[in-house]
Design a protein around this motif. Structure first.
Motif, mmCIF file in Angstrom:
data_model
loop_
_atom_site.group_PDB
_atom_site.id
_atom_site.type_symbol
_atom_site.label_atom_id
_atom_site.label_comp_id
_atom_site.label_asym_id
_atom_site.label_seq_id
_atom_site.Cartn_x
_atom_site.Cartn_y
_atom_site.Cartn_z
ATOM 1 N N ARG A 1 0.830 -1.212 0.000
ATOM 2 C CA ARG A 1 0.000 0.000 0.000
ATOM 3 C C ARG A 1 0.869 1.269 0.000
ATOM 4 N NH1 ARG A 1 -2.618 -2.710 4.149
ATOM 5 N NH2 ARG A 1 -4.259 -4.016 3.337
ATOM 6 N N ASP B 1 -2.372 -3.806 -8.092
ATOM 7 C CA ASP B 1 -2.768 -4.826 -9.064
ATOM 8 C C ASP B 1 -2.793 -6.183 -8.360
ATOM 9 O OD1 ASP B 1 -3.168 -6.555 -11.142
ATOM 10 O OD2 ASP B 1 -1.456 -5.879 -12.333
ATOM 11 N N LYS C 1 -2.645 2.209 -8.555
ATOM 12 C CA LYS C 1 -3.561 1.268 -7.917
ATOM 13 C C LYS C 1 -2.848 -0.058 -7.713
ATOM 14 C CE LYS C 1 -7.783 3.240 -9.721
ATOM 15 N NZ LYS C 1 -9.009 3.012 -10.461
ATOM 16 N N SER D 1 2.430 1.756 -3.413
ATOM 17 C CA SER D 1 1.434 2.169 -4.404
ATOM 18 C C SER D 1 1.063 3.640 -4.215
ATOM 19 C CB SER D 1 0.189 1.281 -4.345
ATOM 20 O OG SER D 1 -0.504 1.464 -3.138
#
Length: 71
Positions: free
Chosen positions: A10, A21, A19, A13
């Motif tokens: 997280r 994947d 986002k 990202s």
């Protein structure tokens, strides 16, 4: 409390403004180890994590230095 792997995913990202994947994570076998702490990972599992973190944001190119060592 030590961070779990999905917290790292997280974080990366968010840094990359991408986002997550989940298809890619599942293909790398991250689903089975997602709730583990980094310190408890085997060498192979750590390499899978590093690859997953490198692929976040769908880079045009990545350089892998001995990607199969320990696998």
């Amino acid at each position: 409390m030590l961070p779990k792997l999905m917290e790292a995913v997280r974080l990366f990202s968010k840094w990359n403004k991408a986002k997550i994947d989940f298809t890619m994570l599942n293909a790398l076998g991250m689903k089975e180890i997602a709730k583990k702490q980094y310190i408890s990972l085997s060498t192979v599992q750590k390499r899978r994590l590093y690859l997953a973190l490198a692929l976040i944001g769908n880079p045009d190119i990545i350089f892998l230095d001995e990607p199969t060592v320990g696998i």
